[in-house]
Design a protein around this motif. Structure first.
Motif, short mmCIF file in Angstrom:
data_model
loop_
_atom_site.label_atom_id
_atom_site.label_comp_id
_atom_site.label_asym_id
_atom_site.label_seq_id
_atom_site.Cartn_x
_atom_site.Cartn_y
_atom_site.Cartn_z
N LEU A 184 16.83 13.82 22.66
CA LEU A 184 16.88 14.28 24.05
C LEU A 184 18.23 14.89 24.38
CD1 LEU A 184 15.36 14.12 26.88
CD2 LEU A 184 16.69 12.03 27.26
N GLU A 185 18.22 15.91 25.23
CA GLU A 185 19.42 16.43 25.87
C GLU A 185 19.18 16.42 27.37
OE1 GLU A 185 21.08 20.05 24.46
OE2 GLU A 185 20.85 19.53 22.33
N ALA A 186 20.09 15.82 28.11
CA ALA A 186 19.94 15.69 29.55
C ALA A 186 21.30 15.82 30.21
CB ALA A 186 19.29 14.35 29.89
N HIS A 187 21.30 15.90 31.55
CA HIS A 187 22.55 16.10 32.29
C HIS A 187 22.86 14.91 33.20
CE1 HIS A 187 22.03 20.28 30.98
NE2 HIS A 187 23.34 20.39 31.18
N ILE A 188 24.15 14.57 33.26
CA ILE A 188 24.65 13.52 34.13
C ILE A 188 25.47 14.17 35.23
CG2 ILE A 188 26.06 11.43 34.22
CD1 ILE A 188 25.65 11.16 31.22
N ARG A 189 25.33 13.66 36.44
CA ARG A 189 26.05 14.24 37.58
C ARG A 189 27.47 13.69 37.69
NH1 ARG A 189 23.06 17.05 41.29
NH2 ARG A 189 20.81 17.10 40.92
N ASP B 82 22.27 4.79 22.40
CA ASP B 82 21.53 5.91 21.80
C ASP B 82 22.29 7.24 21.89
OD1 ASP B 82 19.40 4.27 21.16
OD2 ASP B 82 18.38 4.63 23.07
N VAL B 83 23.38 7.26 22.63
CA VAL B 83 24.10 8.52 22.85
C VAL B 83 24.91 8.89 21.60
CG1 VAL B 83 25.84 9.70 24.22
CG2 VAL B 83 24.23 8.14 25.33
N ILE B 84 24.78 10.16 21.19
CA ILE B 84 25.56 10.67 20.06
C ILE B 84 26.86 11.30 20.54
CG2 ILE B 84 25.57 12.23 18.07
CD1 ILE B 84 22.51 12.11 18.14
N TYR B 85 26.74 12.19 21.54
CA TYR B 85 27.95 12.78 22.10
C TYR B 85 27.69 13.29 23.50
CZ TYR B 85 26.17 17.49 20.85
OH TYR B 85 25.42 18.65 20.74
N HIS C 189 15.81 10.31 33.42
CA HIS C 189 15.67 9.46 32.24
C HIS C 189 16.71 8.34 32.31
CE1 HIS C 189 13.05 12.18 29.79
NE2 HIS C 189 13.54 13.05 30.64
N PHE C 190 16.31 7.15 31.91
CA PHE C 190 17.21 6.01 31.81
C PHE C 190 17.53 5.84 30.33
CE2 PHE C 190 15.39 5.66 35.88
CZ PHE C 190 16.27 4.93 36.67
N ILE C 191 18.78 6.11 29.96
CA ILE C 191 19.16 6.22 28.56
C ILE C 191 20.10 5.10 28.16
CG2 ILE C 191 20.31 7.71 26.87
CD1 ILE C 191 19.40 10.09 28.62
#
Length: 245
Positions: A176-181, A158-161, A152-154
């Motif tokens: 959405l909840e997603a993971h960053i490397r 839009d990020v809350i935390y 996903h390109f976010i």
């Protein structure tokens, strides 16, 4: 004669305490105040106007280079660092002095002697020096994050935390909840510290989404978010961000 005011800013409690104790021995007539990160250092710099600042180059929130940039020509700066190449570059370009961790008393004594000798002169303006040492990074406008096999390109807006999750970081938006490397620390280094506050070793929150900070019956401090049901813990180390709590 007014006692000189010294600000010590370092996020490592033991090293900070050792530095304060050594300065009180080497410069007993001085008044010493302490800050545990760059944000608190800026607040003390504004309210207390120190004559000298011993600034750790690497601190959460704002690092010592950024604090020195804001102080400009108002305060004599001594950089404190575990990274000799940063300190040497700063010293060679005209900073008052530097000390390298772990701090040797003899080396600190020489730094104190030099800065005491320069107190009668205006501090050098470190604005351009700091820019050369490490330009202010431009915060990304968007992030790549994965959910399963989907990238996903976010939009950063839009990020809350963010939440530390093993070797990765979990990103939370309204939908959405997603993971960053990246680790939370690596991510924090690339974000605007005025827009995202680290409030715990495992959490970083968008300031615009903070609704309230409230203490529970056990004394723990929690952040409640605007338009989101999650509440996030605030560790003791970061509670100064919520002044008056």
């Amino acid at each position: 004669m007014t006692a000189p005011r010294i600000l010590v800013a370092d996020d490592e409690p033991l090293l900070r305490a050792e530095l304060v104790e050594a300065l009180e021995r080497l410069w007993p007539e001085a008044d010493v105040a302490v800050a545990q990160d760059g944000i608190e250092a800026l607040r003390l710099g504004r309210d207390w106007m120190p004559d000298v600042a011993f600034l750790d180059i690497r601190m959460p929130g704002l690092d010592g280079l950024e604090v020195a940039r804001v102080f400009g020509a108002r305060t004599h700066v001594v950089f404190v660092t575990a990274y000799g190449e940063h300190a040497l570059a700063a010293f060679d370009e005209g900073a008052v002095d530097y000390v390298v961790k772990p701090i040797a008393l003899e080396r600190l004594a020489r730094a104190v002697e030099r800065v005491r000798a320069r107190l009668a002169s205006p501090p050098p303006d470190l604005t351009h020096l700091v820019s050369r040492l490490r330009p202010v990074p431009k915060a990304p406008a968007w992030l790549q994050a994965t959910v399963g096999n989907t990238i996903h390109f976010i939009d950063l807006a839009d990020v809350i935390y963010f939440c530390a999750d093993a070797k990765y970081t979990r990103l939370v938006t309204d939908g959405l909840e997603a993971h960053i490397r990246l680790s939370l620390k690596e991510l924090a280094d690339s974000l605007d510290p005025a827009a995202f506050w680290q409030i715990h070793r495992g959490y970083m929150v968008a300031v615009r989404r903070i609704a309230t900070a409230a203490r529970a019956e056990d004394g723990a401090l929690w952040v409640h978010l605007r338009g989101h049901k999650a509440r996030l813990p605030v560790s003791q180390r970061f509670q100064h961000l919520f002044r008056g709590m």
